[in-house]
Design an enzyme around this catalytic site. Structure first.
Site: not given
Length: 307
Positions: A155, A179, A250, A253, A276, A285
């Site tokens: 990220r 995150k 992004h 990514r 994730h 994806y």
């Protein structure tokens, strides 16, 4: 909870608990903004939170759509913050009932992420260096950023906060803080290793001695590179390569995730590398590379083609 002041006091208590749980400052600000707005709405209608019903929450969300033209994703974010706050208030016995508990918004279909093909990515990453020495130094830094974004699916904030001590050149591993201050270990490729090592030869000219805690990517004055600066440099290098793509961190990514999944088919591994927490976030994806899916189908299904 009989007044607006009580509601804001509870909000402060809840946010303090989230802060202790290592929630990011950005997330806490979003929670405070969304829940405060709802509390103000209730206050204007003399609705104590302890007496709220599901219909009041529905009226609030309808009001936000009508007056502010909010998107479905923004409404989902606001509802999530309100639901978590009320769940905490109910569990702490400040509320008898959580009207947001079973309240659901109809989710719109999630758009597929943008994608750049491998040849275009290579055109950007393998472009020749500029002519002047100053621009060559800038290119070495920018190339290292681009390589890491694509090599490891990082990220923007993760590249920005990457420190010298987070890079293990021997094992080609990065220690990433993502995150929610969650850390993960991700590999980076030979091309990315070469690019970062080339950049670090310029680094002392801009910053001086290496310090383990220092940011990997800095300005010419030795300051940590900002998020907007990184975005601008990524766009600039795509333009310099003659690529007609609105390139941003992004998007690289997305390319990493799609290209990795197309070539490996290992959804769990890609989930781990992206950081994730939920596999369904990664599963988007699986819908990107239709050519690859068609090829697999033709090769594998017994009724796909004539003998």
């Amino acid at each position: 909870m009989s007044s607006k002041i009580d509601a804001f006091a509870l909000l402060g208590m809840w946010l303090k608990e989230r802060e202790i749980q290592n929630q990011s400052a950005h997330t806490l600000r979003a929670y405070e903004r969304d829940v405060s707005d709802f509390i103000l709405f209730c206050g204007k209608r003399n609705l104590p939170l302890s007496d709220l019903e599901t219909s009041d929450l529905r009226e609030y969300l309808a009001y936000k759509v009508e007056c502010h033209q909010l998107s479905s994703s923004s409404l989902q974010r606001m509802l999530s913050a309100i639901r978590q706050f009320m769940k905490w208030a109910e569990h702490s016995e400040y509320m008898r009932f959580n009207p947001a508990d079973n309240f659901q918004l109809k989710r719109q279909s999630r758009p597929l992420p943008g994608l750049v093909d491998i040849e275009t990515v290579n055109q950007i990453l393998d472009q020749p260096a500029p002519e002047t020495e100053a621009q060559q130094q800038m290119w070495l830094r920018d190339k290292a950023i681009l390589e890491l974004l694509y090599s490891s699916g990082l990220r923007l904030a993760e590249v920005q906060s990457l420190r010298i001590k987070d890079v293990d050149f021997n094992r080609q591993l990065l220690r990433i803080t993502g995150k929610g201050n969650k850390t993960r270990i991700v590999p980076f490729g030979a091309k990315a290793k070469e690019a970062v090592m080339n950049w670090l030869q310029v680094y002392p000219l801009w910053h001086g001695d290496f310090v383990p805690e220092a940011n990997v990517f800095i300005t010419q004055k030795g300051n940590p590179l900002g998020a907007r600066q990184i975005e601008n440099r990524v766009k600039f290098q795509a333009q310099r390569a003659g690529v007609n793509v609105d390139l941003h961190p992004h998007l690289l990514r997305h390319c990493f995730a799609s290209h990795m999944l197309s070539n490996s088919g290992d959804l769990r591994a890609v989930q781990e590398m992206l950081g994730h927490s939920n596999l369904t976030t990664t599963q988007i994806y699986t819908h990107v590379d239709f050519d690859h899916l068609a090829k697999v189908y033709d090769q594998a299904h017994p009724r796909a083609a004539k003998k």
